[in-house]
Write a protein that holds these residues in place. Structure first.
Motif, PDB file in Angstrom:
ATOM      1  N   ARG A 110       0.822  -1.199   0.000  1.00 15.49           N
ATOM      2  CA  ARG A 110       0.000   0.000   0.000  1.00 15.49           C
ATOM      3  C   ARG A 110       0.853   1.244   0.000  1.00 15.49           C
ATOM      4  O   ARG A 110       2.030   1.221   0.336  1.00 15.49           O
ATOM      5  CB  ARG A 110      -0.938   0.005   1.191  1.00 15.49           C
ATOM      6  CG  ARG A 110      -0.231   0.106   2.517  1.00 15.49           C
ATOM      7  CD  ARG A 110      -1.195   0.361   3.603  1.00 15.49           C
ATOM      8  NE  ARG A 110      -1.821   1.652   3.351  1.00 15.49           N
ATOM      9  CZ  ARG A 110      -2.393   2.394   4.271  1.00 15.49           C
ATOM     10  NH1 ARG A 110      -2.423   1.986   5.498  1.00 15.49           N
ATOM     11  NH2 ARG A 110      -2.934   3.541   3.976  1.00 15.49           N
ATOM     12  N   CYS A 111       0.224   2.345  -0.385  1.00 13.10           N
ATOM     13  CA  CYS A 111       0.806   3.674  -0.291  1.00 13.10           C
ATOM     14  C   CYS A 111      -0.028   4.458   0.728  1.00 13.10           C
ATOM     15  O   CYS A 111      -1.133   4.054   1.097  1.00 13.10           O
ATOM     16  CB  CYS A 111       0.754   4.386  -1.649  1.00 13.10           C
ATOM     17  SG  CYS A 111       1.776   3.633  -2.920  1.00 13.10           S
ATOM     18  N   TRP A 112       0.451   5.595   1.194  1.00 15.62           N
ATOM     19  CA  TRP A 112      -0.350   6.437   2.078  1.00 15.62           C
ATOM     20  C   TRP A 112      -1.502   7.064   1.314  1.00 15.62           C
ATOM     21  O   TRP A 112      -2.603   7.192   1.825  1.00 15.62           O
ATOM     22  CB  TRP A 112       0.512   7.540   2.705  1.00 15.62           C
ATOM     23  CG  TRP A 112       1.359   7.008   3.814  1.00 15.62           C
ATOM     24  CD1 TRP A 112       2.668   6.685   3.738  1.00 15.62           C
ATOM     25  CD2 TRP A 112       0.933   6.700   5.137  1.00 15.62           C
ATOM     26  NE1 TRP A 112       3.103   6.189   4.939  1.00 15.62           N
ATOM     27  CE2 TRP A 112       2.053   6.196   5.817  1.00 15.62           C
ATOM     28  CE3 TRP A 112      -0.278   6.784   5.811  1.00 15.62           C
ATOM     29  CZ2 TRP A 112       2.001   5.798   7.144  1.00 15.62           C
ATOM     30  CZ3 TRP A 112      -0.322   6.397   7.136  1.00 15.62           C
ATOM     31  CH2 TRP A 112       0.805   5.909   7.784  1.00 15.62           C
ATOM     32  N   LYS A 113      -1.224   7.470   0.081  1.00 15.38           N
ATOM     33  CA  LYS A 113      -2.273   8.073  -0.764  1.00 15.38           C
ATOM     34  C   LYS A 113      -2.460   7.197  -2.003  1.00 15.38           C
ATOM     35  O   LYS A 113      -2.591   5.996  -1.862  1.00 15.38           O
ATOM     36  CB  LYS A 113      -1.878   9.508  -1.152  1.00 15.38           C
ATOM     37  CG  LYS A 113      -1.910  10.469   0.002  1.00 15.38           C
ATOM     38  CD  LYS A 113      -3.336  10.875   0.277  1.00 15.38           C
ATOM     39  CE  LYS A 113      -3.378  12.002   1.305  1.00 15.38           C
ATOM     40  NZ  LYS A 113      -4.714  12.490   1.508  1.00 15.38           N
ATOM     41  N   GLU A 114      -2.412   7.782  -3.193  1.00 16.70           N
ATOM     42  CA  GLU A 114      -2.687   7.050  -4.434  1.00 16.70           C
ATOM     43  C   GLU A 114      -1.499   6.210  -4.892  1.00 16.70           C
ATOM     44  O   GLU A 114      -0.359   6.528  -4.626  1.00 16.70           O
ATOM     45  CB  GLU A 114      -3.053   8.030  -5.566  1.00 16.70           C
ATOM     46  CG  GLU A 114      -4.238   8.904  -5.271  1.00 16.70           C
ATOM     47  CD  GLU A 114      -3.844  10.186  -4.539  1.00 16.70           C
ATOM     48  OE1 GLU A 114      -2.647  10.525  -4.493  1.00 16.70           O
ATOM     49  OE2 GLU A 114      -4.743  10.833  -3.980  1.00 16.70           O
ATOM     50  N   VAL A 115      -1.826   5.164  -5.636  1.00 20.36           N
ATOM     51  CA  VAL A 115      -0.821   4.302  -6.256  1.00 20.36           C
ATOM     52  C   VAL A 115      -0.643   4.746  -7.700  1.00 20.36           C
ATOM     53  O   VAL A 115      -1.620   4.899  -8.430  1.00 20.36           O
ATOM     54  CB  VAL A 115      -1.262   2.822  -6.207  1.00 20.36           C
ATOM     55  CG1 VAL A 115      -0.279   1.937  -6.961  1.00 20.36           C
ATOM     56  CG2 VAL A 115      -1.402   2.364  -4.769  1.00 20.36           C
ATOM     57  N   ARG A 116       0.600   4.995  -8.117  1.00 16.83           N
ATOM     58  CA  ARG A 116       0.866   5.358  -9.517  1.00 16.83           C
ATOM     59  C   ARG A 116       0.912   4.106 -10.392  1.00 16.83           C
ATOM     60  O   ARG A 116       0.303   4.035 -11.441  1.00 16.83           O
ATOM     61  CB  ARG A 116       2.178   6.119  -9.638  1.00 16.83           C
ATOM     62  CG  ARG A 116       2.522   6.420 -11.111  1.00 16.83           C
ATOM     63  CD  ARG A 116       3.708   7.322 -11.265  1.00 16.83           C
ATOM     64  NE  ARG A 116       3.334   8.655 -10.812  1.00 16.83           N
ATOM     65  CZ  ARG A 116       4.155   9.488 -10.188  1.00 16.83           C
ATOM     66  NH1 ARG A 116       5.401   9.132  -9.969  1.00 16.83           N
ATOM     67  NH2 ARG A 116       3.750  10.668  -9.803  1.00 16.83           N
ATOM     68  N   SER A 117       1.676   3.106  -9.969  1.00 18.31           N
ATOM     69  CA  SER A 117       1.767   1.861 -10.729  1.00 18.31           C
ATOM     70  C   SER A 117       2.200   0.721  -9.827  1.00 18.31           C
ATOM     71  O   SER A 117       2.781   0.953  -8.760  1.00 18.31           O
ATOM     72  CB  SER A 117       2.734   2.005 -11.914  1.00 18.31           C
ATOM     73  OG  SER A 117       4.035   2.255 -11.443  1.00 18.31           O
TER      74      SER A 117
END
Length: 132
Positions: A110-117
């Motif tokens: 996971r990321c804290w916000k959005e995932v780019r790829s």
């Protein structure tokens, strides 16, 4: 007399054609790659054994999930890589996981916000650390 001369010329041309053909056939086979340098037939190239797990990756919000299934007899090693959209968010790589024959594994990150790829890499050879 004319018939004898004509037959002699025909035989000479026929013999010359056979000699030229006999000399050109090995050259043609060599150029086509059918005969190796030693004159033996080239061995067929072995086909590689199919391997590698099939992975399906999904991104929902800030979470990434990948399911990898290995239908082949040799084990595969998979690793999930996640690139986050925000510059301050840390990109992550999961630990490599071995996928035995006929098994499915789940990888998540996971990321804290959005995932780019997000993507999965494979290594068919198993690398184990040696105990010292």
């Amino acid at each position: 007399m004319r018939g004898t001369r004509h037959r002699t010329r025909t035989r000479s041309l026929l013999v010359a054609s056979v000699v030229v053909a006999g000399l050109l056939v090995p050259v043609g086979l060599y150029a086509a790659g059918h005969v190796g340098a030693a004159g033996a037939a080239a061995p067929p190239t072995p086909d590689p054994e199919p391997s590698g797990a099939e992975c399906r990756t999904s991104v929902k919000g800030s979470r990434v999930v990948a399911y990898c299934h290995n239908p082949y007899p040799s084990a595969d090693r998979v690793q999930l890589h996640t690139e986050c959209a925000r510059w301050w968010d840390i990109d992550a790589d999961s630990r490599p996981v071995e996928v035995p024959a006929g098994r499915t594994v789940r990888l998540d990150d996971r990321c804290w916000k959005e995932v780019r790829s997000a993507w999965v890499t494979h290594a068919t050879e198993t690398h184990r650390a040696k105990a010292s």
